[in-house]
Motif scaffolding. Structure first.
Motif, PDB file in Angstrom:
ATOM      1  N   ALA A 107       0.820  -1.219   0.000  1.00 39.25           N
ATOM      2  CA  ALA A 107       0.000   0.000   0.000  1.00 39.25           C
ATOM      3  C   ALA A 107       0.852   1.266   0.000  1.00 39.25           C
ATOM      4  O   ALA A 107       0.372   2.352  -0.304  1.00 39.25           O
ATOM      5  CB  ALA A 107      -0.931   0.003   1.211  1.00 39.25           C
ATOM      6  N   GLN A 108       2.138   1.122   0.323  1.00 39.74           N
ATOM      7  CA  GLN A 108       3.009   2.305   0.307  1.00 39.74           C
ATOM      8  C   GLN A 108       3.477   2.614  -1.106  1.00 39.74           C
ATOM      9  O   GLN A 108       3.895   3.729  -1.397  1.00 39.74           O
ATOM     10  CB  GLN A 108       4.250   2.058   1.169  1.00 39.74           C
ATOM     11  N   GLN A 109       3.437   1.601  -1.984  1.00 40.66           N
ATOM     12  CA  GLN A 109       4.001   1.756  -3.327  1.00 40.66           C
ATOM     13  C   GLN A 109       2.946   1.748  -4.424  1.00 40.66           C
ATOM     14  O   GLN A 109       3.192   2.252  -5.512  1.00 40.66           O
ATOM     15  CB  GLN A 109       4.963   0.600  -3.630  1.00 40.66           C
ATOM     16  N   GLY A 110       1.808   1.144  -4.163  1.00 40.36           N
ATOM     17  CA  GLY A 110       0.862   0.914  -5.253  1.00 40.36           C
ATOM     18  C   GLY A 110       1.419  -0.160  -6.164  1.00 40.36           C
ATOM     19  O   GLY A 110       2.293  -0.936  -5.772  1.00 40.36           O
ATOM     20  N   ASP A 137      -0.954  -0.504   7.413  1.00 40.07           N
ATOM     21  CA  ASP A 137      -0.604   0.127   8.686  1.00 40.07           C
ATOM     22  C   ASP A 137       0.586   1.071   8.564  1.00 40.07           C
ATOM     23  O   ASP A 137       0.877   1.826   9.484  1.00 40.07           O
ATOM     24  CB  ASP A 137      -0.224  -0.960   9.701  1.00 40.07           C
ATOM     25  N   ALA A 138       1.314   0.999   7.429  1.00 39.17           N
ATOM     26  CA  ALA A 138       2.550   1.785   7.310  1.00 39.17           C
ATOM     27  C   ALA A 138       2.229   3.269   7.140  1.00 39.17           C
ATOM     28  O   ALA A 138       1.191   3.631   6.576  1.00 39.17           O
ATOM     29  CB  ALA A 138       3.356   1.275   6.135  1.00 39.17           C
ATOM     30  N   ASP A 139       3.148   4.109   7.618  1.00 37.05           N
ATOM     31  CA  ASP A 139       2.930   5.564   7.566  1.00 37.05           C
ATOM     32  C   ASP A 139       2.623   6.052   6.162  1.00 37.05           C
ATOM     33  O   ASP A 139       1.789   6.922   5.965  1.00 37.05           O
ATOM     34  CB  ASP A 139       4.185   6.302   8.060  1.00 37.05           C
ATOM     35  N   LYS A 140       3.318   5.467   5.193  1.00 35.23           N
ATOM     36  CA  LYS A 140       3.158   5.968   3.826  1.00 35.23           C
ATOM     37  C   LYS A 140       2.060   5.243   3.051  1.00 35.23           C
ATOM     38  O   LYS A 140       1.924   5.445   1.843  1.00 35.23           O
ATOM     39  CB  LYS A 140       4.481   5.842   3.075  1.00 35.23           C
ATOM     40  N   ALA A 141       1.318   4.394   3.713  1.00 30.92           N
ATOM     41  CA  ALA A 141       0.233   3.688   3.016  1.00 30.92           C
ATOM     42  C   ALA A 141      -0.765   4.709   2.478  1.00 30.92           C
ATOM     43  O   ALA A 141      -1.107   5.674   3.162  1.00 30.92           O
ATOM     44  CB  ALA A 141      -0.451   2.724   3.968  1.00 30.92           C
TER      45      ALA A 141
END
Ligand SMILES: Nc1nc2c(ncn2[C@@H]2O[C@H](COP(=O)(O)OP(=O)(O)OP(=O)(O)O)[C@@H](O)[C@H]2O)c(=O)[nH]1
Ligand SMILES: [Mg+2]
Length: 697
Positions: A107-110, A137-141
């Motif tokens: 989800a951080q990268q797509g 759950d990651a900050d950059k998600a």
């Protein structure tokens, strides 16, 4: 362990870009299935899937690991495939035995290049897929970004079954619009009011999609405006199996959020194995490994019937027999003995005699043989030798063993190059082989750039004559050959200028050879008036072929040449085979050197897929490698570059590409044809050869 029937088995492969979290998700799936009582992590090097020494050192998956989870009466077999292109072989083995895939998206990268390249491969295998958006759950998600990149890549195939309550630290549950529930922690709750509108909108889209694949459902949907959960399952299932729908789920492997619901969906909707439950037993080995304390382990899928402990099966190809005195259900290093495995299920057995991957074993007398697994062509090659020569034999044996466990490692001794060539999927892959040779076989090896298999040919017409005459003591040797050479291309022309005179040659006999190294040799006998006996023609041809093996320019194979023998001389006593071999060889060499000789080099078709931001860097690097850029395209947000590149310039290409693009590009390469090298390269090769010849004198 419960005995699972075919309809209770699901086989899924976890696919996705490196570090998308497949191994961690697998760990959570096993935890949910109570196969493990606490979750390990990549950082602590204690996951069940990445339990190999090399995987712990590298903190990534290197081998595809078979696992299972027991869930609500079903056994879900899971193969955790490595994300790196270097270790792509495991995914191909899994494609052969799994009925569906879970595509893990970070989800951080797509959608990443790695994601897209797996989708292409899976689609080529017609593998149904479920998408798990992970690491929410990651900050950059970023859910919106994931949605956009998925739409760009998959278009209308995407249908959201879920959405997250929030991204980042606040992510704690998923809203599921198929069951219309909120899954939070271990609880299943009603959907909170704040998500009601969004849920309605997604539900509408989901039901409409599910109705698309079944006329009766479509009718009902039009009439009643909705479908039941069961009907939605059934419609969705059809779309998934046909590869027209990728349902999207939300998870966090690390915190075990949404994983249980994903397992439930796999159980309810993912396709069951399409195999014969009754009838004679047969199995297909998809992976072979050597494990500590166990020795050789063969991993298989039961393809038909039931495999029972104590059963005897036979390899229909070799006739070799094996008794299955023990069979196991496998979750990585954990192996649980079982009595029966039904068609469709996975298992393993140790120390089989017919143990190699791609082997079929079946009830004696059966003639079923399943196709071997096809792996993509390797794209990294290097030469390998033992540091001390005495180890050569040992190295050969060790490489053979490694290649039998990892079919994407290819080892061959090239007679032409006089080198052992080791090929794999990338430098990391080859380094793993090196590590194993060092650590498991106690061998020190050297890796270096392999020689390039050049070829030689001619571009013009030239003629030459050679007289071989030897008079020493007893019987002498005499043979004289006049011949003409020209490129073997276009129509056969027999009118030439010979010694300043236009001459029409008449072909008496001919011999066309398709050369084993590519190209051909056309040999025409046009001798008039019996100047040379017909019986000496094979000797002349033999002499020419000897010279073709060791081309006159650099000792590389020569190809695509027409030779016309048009005159010569014999001696009634001294003419014999050896004399004509030598005369033929030397006349050919002389003519060849005057016929505009050229060195040819192998050209490969290279196709690179990269995020467009690196397109410029990738292109100029290809040009620096004397690459001819071809079609350029864009596909789903990525640039696709095609180029024809000389093999001589491709050594370690995967490594450079990876550093140019921060590891985000993938490529394939495939032999295309032979082309003349540029003038400066030819001069250099000629000089190198001359120097080498001198050394050897
Ligand atoms: N925040 C967060 N991190 C995660 C999650 N899942 C995995 N990670 C981290 O992401 C990194 C990669 O996780 P892996 O499970 O090894 O990923 P993988 O897809 O198996 O990677 P390869 O085996 O190299 O293809 C590790 O550092 C994990 O701890 C997640 O759900 N949330
Ligand atoms: Mg992994």
């Amino acid at each position: 362990m419960k005995e699972y029937q075919t309809k209770e088995v699901r086989n899924v492969v976890l696919l996705g870009a490196t570090k998308s979290g497949k191994t961690t998700l697998a760990e959570a799936m096993l935890f949910e299935g109570k196969v493990i009582s606490r979750m390990g992590s990549i950082e602590d090097k204690n996951t069940l899937s990445d339990s190999n020494e090399l995987e712990k050192i590298n903190q990534r998956s290197i081998y595809a690991t078979p696992l299972y989870s027991e869930f609500a009466g079903s056994k879900i077999n899971i193969i955790d495939a490595p994300g790196s292109d270097d270790f792509i072989g495991g995914a191909y083995s899994a494609f052969r035995v799994c009925e569906s895939g879970v595509l893990v998206i970070n989800a951080q990268q797509g959608v990443e290049v790695g994601t897209e390249s797996f989708v292409r491969r899976a689609e080529a295998q017609k593998l149904p897929m479920i998408i798990a958006v992970n690491q929410l759950d990651a900050d950059k998600a970023d859910w919106d970004n994931v949605q956009n990149s998925m739409k760009e890549t998959f278009g209308g195939k995407i249908v959201n079954v879920q959405f997250p309550n929030a991204c980042g630290a606040a992510f704690e549950g998923v809203i599921d619009v198929l069951t219309m529930k909120y899954y939070k922690g271990g609880e299943v709750l009603d959907i909170p009011a704040e998500f009601a509108d969004q849920a309605e909108e997604y539900r509408e889209q989901l039901i409409e999609k599910a109705a698309e694949f079944d006329d009766a459902l479509m009718e009902k949907y039009f009439e009643e405006g909705s479908l039941s959960e069961e009907e939605t399952h059934s419609g969705l299932g059809k779309g998934i199996v046909s590869g027209d729908v990728y349902p999207v789920f939300c998870v966090c492997g690390k915190k075990d959020i949404g994983v249980k619901r994903l397992l439930e969906f796999i159980k309810d909707v993912a396709p069951a194995p399409a195999v014969k439950e009754d009838g004679p037993t047969s199995i297909f080995i998809y992976k072979n490994d050597v494990e500590q304390h166990l020795g050789e382990v063969s991993y298989f899928k039961v393809m038909s019937g039931t495999l029972t402990t104590g059963m005897d099966l036979e390899d229909p190809v070799s006739g070799g027999k094996d008794r299955f005195s023990a069979i196991y259900a496998v979750a990585g290093s954990k192996k649980e003995p079982v009595t029966n495995l039904h068609a469709g299920d996975f298992g393993c057995a140790v120390k089989l005699k017919n143990s190699k991957s791609s082997t079929t074993l079946a009830a004696p007398g059966s003639d079923i043989v399943y196709d071997r697994i096809q792996y993509p062509a390797p794209k990294y090659r290097c030469a390998i030798k033992a540091k001390v020569q005495q180890d050569d034999q040992k190295l050969g044996d060790a490489l053979k063993k490694i290649a039998s466990q990892d079919p994407t490692v290819v080892v061959e001794y090239s007679k032409e190059l006089r080198q052992t060539i080791l090929s794999g999927n990338g430098e990391q892959h080859i380094n793993i082989v090196k590590w194993r040779l060092n650590n498991e076989f106690g061998l020190e090896v050297e890796l270096f750039a392999p020689k390039v298999p050049y070829r030689e040919t001619i571009t013009k017409v030239a003629s030459a004559q050679y007289r071989h005459k030897k008079q020493s003591g007893g019987a002498g040797q005499f043979g004289e050959v006049h011949l003409l050479v020209c490129p073997a291309e276009g129509e056969l022309n027999t009118k030439f200028m010979i010694n300043g005179k236009e001459t029409q040659l008449n072909i008496k006999s001919q011999d066309i050879t398709e050369l084993e190294w590519g190209g051909k040799l056309e040999f025409y006998n046009c001798v008039v008036g019996g100047a040379i006996d017909l019986g000496f023609m094979p000797a002349i041809l033999k002499g020419i072929k000897e010279r073709m093996v060791e081309g006159p320019l650099t000792g590389s194979y020569a190809r695509d040449i027409r030779v016309f023998v048009y005159d010569g001389k014999m001696h009634p006593v001294d003419s014999k085979e050896i004399a004509f071999i030598i005369a033929g060889r030397n006349a050919f060499r002389e003519a060849f050197r005057n016929a505009g000789p050229k060195i040819l080099e192998p050209i490969y078709n290279v196709e690179v897929m990269t995020p467009s931001e690196y397109q410029g860097a990738v292109m100029s690097d290809l040009q620096n490698r004397r690459g001819m850029l071809g079609d350029m395209g864009a596909d789903k947000g990525f640039a696709i570059l095609k180029a024809r590149v000389p093999l001589a310039e491709l050594y370690r290409y995967s490594t450079t590409l990876s550093s140019l693009t921060a590891g985000s590009a993938t490529f394939t390469m495939e032999f295309a044809d032979y082309q003349p090298v540029p003038g400066d390269v030819q001069s250099k090769l000629l000089a190198d050869y001359a120097a080498q010849e001198k050394d050897e004198d």
